[in-house]
Design a protein around this motif. Structure first.
Motif, PDB file in Angstrom:
ATOM      1  N   GLY A 170       0.750  -0.964   0.016  1.00  0.00           N
ATOM      2  CA  GLY A 170      -0.153  -0.038   0.064  1.00  0.00           C
ATOM      3  C   GLY A 170       0.851   1.227   0.076  1.00  0.00           C
ATOM      4  O   GLY A 170       0.558   2.241  -0.836  1.00  0.00           O
ATOM      5  N   VAL A 171       1.832   1.490   0.958  1.00  0.00           N
ATOM      6  CA  VAL A 171       2.570   2.681   0.977  1.00  0.00           C
ATOM      7  C   VAL A 171       3.706   2.659  -0.255  1.00  0.00           C
ATOM      8  O   VAL A 171       4.049   3.662  -0.585  1.00  0.00           O
ATOM      9  CB  VAL A 171       3.744   2.696   2.221  1.00  0.00           C
ATOM     10  N   VAL A 172       3.954   1.704  -0.698  1.00  0.00           N
ATOM     11  CA  VAL A 172       4.831   1.650  -2.159  1.00  0.00           C
ATOM     12  C   VAL A 172       3.909   2.160  -3.097  1.00  0.00           C
ATOM     13  O   VAL A 172       4.144   3.184  -4.350  1.00  0.00           O
ATOM     14  CB  VAL A 172       5.414   0.356  -2.490  1.00  0.00           C
ATOM     15  N   ALA A 173       2.716   1.881  -3.352  1.00  0.00           N
ATOM     16  CA  ALA A 173       1.771   2.121  -4.315  1.00  0.00           C
ATOM     17  C   ALA A 173       1.269   3.584  -4.210  1.00  0.00           C
ATOM     18  O   ALA A 173       1.217   4.404  -5.021  1.00  0.00           O
ATOM     19  CB  ALA A 173       0.557   1.235  -4.177  1.00  0.00           C
ATOM     20  N   THR A 174       1.177   4.219  -2.924  1.00  0.00           N
ATOM     21  CA  THR A 174       0.914   5.562  -2.764  1.00  0.00           C
ATOM     22  C   THR A 174       2.194   6.509  -3.147  1.00  0.00           C
ATOM     23  O   THR A 174       2.114   7.308  -3.719  1.00  0.00           O
ATOM     24  CB  THR A 174       0.563   5.955  -1.360  1.00  0.00           C
ATOM     25  N   ALA A 175       3.266   5.923  -2.935  1.00  0.00           N
ATOM     26  CA  ALA A 175       4.474   6.700  -3.431  1.00  0.00           C
ATOM     27  C   ALA A 175       4.769   6.698  -4.695  1.00  0.00           C
ATOM     28  O   ALA A 175       5.233   7.622  -5.430  1.00  0.00           O
ATOM     29  CB  ALA A 175       5.892   5.970  -2.620  1.00  0.00           C
ATOM     30  N   TYR A 176       4.080   5.644  -5.294  1.00  0.00           N
ATOM     31  CA  TYR A 176       4.372   5.723  -6.818  1.00  0.00           C
ATOM     32  C   TYR A 176       3.309   6.551  -7.402  1.00  0.00           C
ATOM     33  O   TYR A 176       3.612   7.341  -8.510  1.00  0.00           O
ATOM     34  CB  TYR A 176       4.207   4.124  -7.632  1.00  0.00           C
ATOM     35  N   LEU A 177       2.248   6.716  -6.739  1.00  0.00           N
ATOM     36  CA  LEU A 177       0.994   7.379  -7.492  1.00  0.00           C
ATOM     37  C   LEU A 177       1.518   9.100  -7.243  1.00  0.00           C
ATOM     38  O   LEU A 177       1.196   9.754  -7.985  1.00  0.00           O
ATOM     39  CB  LEU A 177      -0.351   7.191  -6.551  1.00  0.00           C
ATOM     40  N   GLU A 178       2.334   9.155  -6.231  1.00  0.00           N
ATOM     41  CA  GLU A 178       2.640  10.370  -5.984  1.00  0.00           C
ATOM     42  C   GLU A 178       4.016  11.028  -6.658  1.00  0.00           C
ATOM     43  O   GLU A 178       4.576  12.210  -6.677  1.00  0.00           O
ATOM     44  CB  GLU A 178       3.047  10.937  -4.499  1.00  0.00           C
TER      45      GLU A 178
END
Length: 804
Positions: free
Chosen positions: A96-104
Motif C-alpha cells: 500500500g505505501v509503495v503504491a501511494t509513493a508511486y502515485l505521488e
C-alpha cells in the motif's frame, strides 16, 4: 467524549470524493498487482499463468485501510497546506505505501528505472518480494517511511519521537489492532502527556480495527465499543470513530462512497480540532508560560480486513476474516478458477479509468496529490539526514579532571560527563534530547538539570523537582518508550542520548535489532541521507550494582549489539572521566552507527590526563607505560583490561606483582574501543595481525580482565596467533547484594585472582612462587571474612591507591 460519524453524513463542500475514491482504487490496484503480477500490469490481455509470480508473498489484509487513510490525508494536506508524516504501524502492508509513493511520483524520482508508464508499472510489480527486488514491508527502500513495522509495537513511540521539537508537523500513526496488543504499544499511549502543544508537533493516532491478526481475532476489535472508547478516553484522547465497508446479511458490501463521506467529514473535524487546540495553547502559553494539557483527538477506523478484495474463495469467507491477512488467492498460477477470480478482483478497480494508454495515472488523479515536499512519500522528515544539523559541542577538554598522577581521585565519572552534557543542551536548545527511564539523576548526570527540566505536560505538584512543561530531558519508566522516542527523533533529523541502567537496557534488545537493520539497509540506498547515531550510555553497571543485587547485574547488551554488522555497531569502555568525555564527544559526532558506551557512576580512580586520554581514545587501546615495567623488552606476561572496575583490579594486580615479583616483566594494556581486538578484516576498527601481535605478543600469557561475559573477548580474538594463551576473567553470572570487592571476588575478577592467574600461566612461576600463590588465596579469604564480619570491604582494598 467520543464521536462516531453518522452514516449518510454530508461530504465537505467542494470536495470531489469520487476522484478521491478513484485515487484510492488506483492505490489498491497497484497493491494487488505487486503481490501477484510480474507481467501484463494493466490487464491489456487476459491473465495467463506466465503473468503470475511463482511465489506469492505480501500482506493484503491491512493494505486497503492504509491506502484509504493516505488518500484522505492527502485531501486535507492539499487544502490546508499541511506538513505530514505517515507512520505505518502495520508495516507489512508495504504494497500500500509503495503504491501511494508511486502515485505521488516520489517512487520514480527515487528509482529512475521505475518509470511512469506501463513498463515502469511492470518493474514496480515485479520487484516486490522478488529476488533482487524490495522487501514486503514499509522498509528503508520505501520513500516516506521511518518505520518498517516488521516487528509490531513501536509505531506510536516513533511517532511521538518524530513530533518532539517539530511544531509544524502532523504525524499520522496507524496502529494495527494486532499491534495494539503489544506491551510497548500499550505503554506508548502515555506519550501524549509529554507532547507540548506549542513547541512540539501533533500526533494523530489512528487505531485501525479490522478484526484479525494472522489467524486469530484481535482483542480491541472484540470488546464493546463503549468499553474501547472509555479506554482511549482514559489515555487522554478524544476518540472519533469511522466505520464502514462491511457486507450486509446478503453479502452486499456497503458503497465505498458512503464511507468516504463519513471519513472526510470526520477528518475535517479532527483537523479543525487540532488547529483549535494549538491556537488556544499558543495564546495561553504566551500569556501564562504554561498550557493546559490538551485532550488530543484520535481516530478509530473500523473496516473489514481485506476490504475490496475477494469476498469468498473456494466457498469460504475471506473479506473481513483472518483469511485476508496475506494472499487471499494462493493458487493463481495453477488454479484456473483462482486466476479468473484474481482477474475479476483486479478489474473491479477499473484500471482503464485510472491509467491512460501509456500506463500513466490520468491527470485528474495526479492532481490530487500534494506537491514537492508536502507529499508524505517525499517529506524530508522521513529522510532525516536531509534536515540534520551538526551539533554545537562545547570543547570537552575544558571539562577535564586534573590527574596529577595515575590513580588520583576518586571522581564520579558520569558526574563529570553531566557537566559537559549540560552545556551540550544549552548550545542545542531545539535538536538534542536525552531520554531515560527515570534514571538521569540516579546515573549521576544531574548537572544537566542546571540547564533544563524534565519535560512533562501532565499535572504538576509542589513536591516536583526539575519538572516542567518544557524540557530537554524526557523520562518515563519504560525503556521501550525511551528507545522509540529516540529512534523517531533521530530518524527525523535530530540528535540524542539514551542513558540507562546496564542490566535493563536488555528490554529493548529487539528494538535495537530493528534499528540496526534499518541503518544497515540505508547504507545501500543512495537517497537515504546519514542520520545521527543512536548512542547509549549504560551505567549503574554490573560491578557497582552491589546494593540492588543479582537482578540488576547483567553486562550482556554489548554481546547482543556486536552480533550486528561491523559497519553499524561500536562499543566503548572508557576507564575514567577524561576518557569518557573524549569518547562521548566522538560518539555524538558520528552518523549511522549504534554506539554503546559503558561507564560506572560511582567515584573511582582517574588514570589519564586529558591529553593522554585523547591520545588513548584515538588509538582505541594502548600500553600504559607507567604501570608496565618491561620497557623495550619483551614482556613475560601481558595484563589486558577493558572497563573501569576491571581496569582498577588489573592495575592493582600489577602493583602486587611488581612488589612481590620485581623481576617479572609486565605489560599493561587498556582497551577503550573493544572492537580494536578484532581482525581489521572483520571490523573497520580492528587491528591488523602485526599490530595486535606487537602489543599482545605471539606466545606470552595474556591475562585479560573484562567488564562483561568473558567469551566475548575470545570471540573477538579467536583468529589471533596468540589466542590459545589468552585467558579472560569477567562476569560469570555470580552476583548478589554484597560489597563492591566481594562482587569482583565472586566472579574471580579480583586483583588477587589475577595475580594467581599470572603465577599459574607464566612458565616457571607456579613451583617457584607457590607461597605467593597461597598468600593470594589467603588474601581473598581475609577480604571475604572482613565483609561478613563488618559489612564493608577491608580498608586496604576500599582505600587502595596506585603506589606510583
Amino acid at each position: 467524549m467520543s464521536t462516531t460519524a453518522p452514516r449518510g453524513a454530508a461530504p465537505p463542500s467542494g470536495t470531489d470524493l469520487r476522484a478521491l475514491d478513484a485515487w484510492w482504487r488506483a492505490a489498491n490496484y497497484l497493491a494487488v498487482g505487486q503481490i501477484y503480477l510480474m507481467d501484463n500490469p494493466l490487464l491489456r490481455e487476459p491473465l495467463v499463468p506466465a503473468h503470475i509470480k511463482p511465489r506469492l508473498l505480501g500482506h493484503w489484509g491491512t493494505t486497503p485501510g492504509l491506502t484509504f487513510l493516505w488518500a484522505h490525508l492527502n485531501r486535507v494536506i492539499v487544502r490546508d497546506d499541511l506538513d505530514a508524516l505517515y507512520v505505518t504501524g502495520p508495516g507489512h502492508g508495504g504494497p500500500g505505501v509503495v503504491a501511494t509513493a508511486y502515485l505521488e511520483g516520489t517512487y520514480t524520482e527515487r528509482y529512475a528505472h521505475i518509470t511512469d508508464d506501463a513498463e515502469g508499472l511492470q518493474a514496480l510489480f515485479r520487484q516486490f518480494s522478488f529476488p533482487g527486488g524490495i522487501p514486503s514491508h514499509a522498509a528503508p527502500e520505501t520513500p516516506g517511511s521511518i518505520h518498517e513495522g516488521g516487528e509490531l509495537g513501536y509505531a506510536l513511540s516513533h511517532a511521538y519521537g518524530a513530533a518532539f521539537d517539530n511544531p509544524d508537523l502532523l504525524v499520522a500513526c496507524v496502529i494495527g489492532d494486532g499491534e495494539a496488543e503489544t506491551g510497548p504499544l500499550a505503554g506508548s499511549w502515555q506519550a501524549n502527556k509529554f507532547l507540548h502543544p506549542v513547541n512540539d508537533g501533533t500526533v494523530l493516532p489512528v487505531l485501525h480495527l479490522n478484526g484479525y491478526k494472522i489467524a486469530n481475532s484481535t482483542v480491541l476489535a472484540r470488546i464493546p465499543q463503549d468499553e474501547l472508547l472509555r479506554q482511549l478516553e482514559g489515555h487522554g484522547h478524544r476518540p472519533y470513530v469511522v466505520e464502514g465497508g462491511f457486507a450486509d446479511e446478503n453479502g452486499q458490501s456497503e458503497d465505498p462512497m458512503a464511507v468516504h463521506e463519513r471519513m472526510a467529514s470526520t477528518l475535517d473535524e479532527i483537523v479543525a480540532e487540532i488547529a483549535r487546540i494549538r491556537a488556544d495553547a499558543k495564546e495561553q502559553f504566551d500569556a501564562e508560560g504554561r498550557v493546559d494539557r490538551p485532550r488530543w483527538p484520535m481516530l478509530v477506523l473500523r473496516t473489514p480486513k481485506g476490504w475490496t478484495g475477494p469476498h469468498e474463495v473456494d466457498g469460504k469467507l475471506v473479506e473481513g476474516t483472518w483469511r485476508a491477512h496475506q494472499v487471499p488467492l494462493s493458487e493463481t498460477r495453477d488454479n484456473d478458477a483462482h486466476r479468473a477470480q484474481l482477474e475479476q478482483w483486479l478489474r473491479s478497480y477499473r484500471p482503464d479509468e485510472l491509467f491512460d494508454g501509456e500506463g500513466r495515472l490520468v491527470p485528474a488523479l495526479r492532481a490530487l496529490s500534494p506537491r514537492g515536499a508536502k507529499r508524505m512519500s517525499a517529506t524530508p522528515h522521513a529522510n532525516g539526514g536531509e534536515l540534520l544539523r551538526d551539533l554545537r559541542l562545547p570543547d570537552f577538554t575544558d571539562y577535564a579532571v586534573d590527574v596529577p598522577e595515575p590513580g588520583s581521585g576518586p571522581v564520579g565519572t558520569t558526574a563529570v560527563l553531566g557537566t559537559w552534557l549540560r552545556d551540550v543542551i544549552r548550545m542545542n536548545p531545539d535538536n538534542f534530547r536525552m531520554m531515560a527511564p527515570d534514571e538521569t539523576a540516579s546515573n549521576r548526570l544531574q548537572a544537566v538539570f542546571e540547564a533544563t527540566d524534565r519535560q512533562f505536560v501532565g499535572e504538576s505538584a509542589a513536591t516536583d523537582e526539575g519538572v516542567s512543561q518544557v524540557g530537554r530531558v524526557t523520562e518515563v519508566l519504560s525503556e521501550h518508550l525511551c528507545q522509540g522516542w529516540l529512534e523517531g527523533y533521530l530518524l527525523t533529523g535530530r540528535h540524542g542520548l539514551f542513558n540507562c541502567y546496564e542490566a535493563f537496557i536488555h528490554l529493548v534488545d529487539s528494538m535495537f535489532n530493528q534499528h540496526a537493520k534499518w541503518l544497515d539497509a540505508c547504507r545501500d540506498i543512495p537517497w537515504r541521507r546519514p542520520i545521527a547515531s543512536l548512542t547509549y550510555l549504560l551505567t549503574s553497571h554490573v560491578w557497582r550494582q552491589d546494593h540492588n543485587g543479582f537482578s540488576h547485574q547483567d553486562p550482556g547488551f554489548i554481546d547482543h549489539v556486536l552480533n550486528k554488522k561491523p559497519q553499524i555497531v561500536r562499543a566503548y569502555l572508557p576507564p575514567d572521566a577524561n576518557t569518557l568525555l573524549s569518547t562521548m564527544d566522538h560518539c555524538l559526532r558520528t552518523r549511522n552507527y549504534v554506539n554503546v558506551v559503558v561507564a560506572g557512576k560511582q567515584p573511582g580512580p582517574q588514570w589519564l590526563t586529558m591529553d593522554e586520554a585523547v591520545a588513548h581514545c584515538t588509538r582505541g587501546l594502548g600500553i600504559w607505560d607507567w604501570a608496565s615495567n618491561c620497557g623495550n623488552e619483551e614482556p613475560d606476561v601481558v595484563l589486558g583490561c577493558a572497563g573501569d572496575v576491571p581496569t582498577l583490579e588489573a592495575v592493582a594486580a600489577v602493583s602486587l606483582l611488581r612488589r612481590h615479583l620485581p623481576e617479572l616483566k609486565i605489560r599493561l594494556v587498556n582497551v577503550v574501543d573493544i572492537m580494536r581486538l578484532q581482525d581489521e578484516r572483520e571490523h573497520p576498527h580492528g587491528l591488523s595481525h602485526p599490530e595486535f601481535d606487537g602489543i599482545f605478543t605471539t606466545d606470552r600469557p595474556v591475562i585479560f580482565a573484562y567488564h562483561g561475559y568473558p567469551w566475548l573477548i575470545h570471540r573477538l580474538t579467536y583468529r589471533r596467533a596468540n589466542h590459545a594463551n589468552i585467558h579472560v576473567r569477567g562476569y560469570k553470572e555470580e552476583g548478589t547484594t554484597t560489597t563492591p570487592f566481594d562482587m569482583v571476588m565472586l566472579n574471580d575478577l579480583d586483583r588477587f585472582h589475577l595475580v594467581i592467574d599470572v603465577i599459574d600461566r607464566v612458565p616457571g612461576l607456579a613451583v617457584k612462587h607457590a607461597e605467593l600463590r597461597q598468600f593470594m588465596v589467603d588474601e581473598r579469604l581475609r577480604c571475604r571474612r572482613h565483609t561478613r564480619q563488618y559489612g564493608e570491604d577491608a580498608p586496604d582494598v576500599a582505600d587502595w591507591v596506585w603506589p606510583g
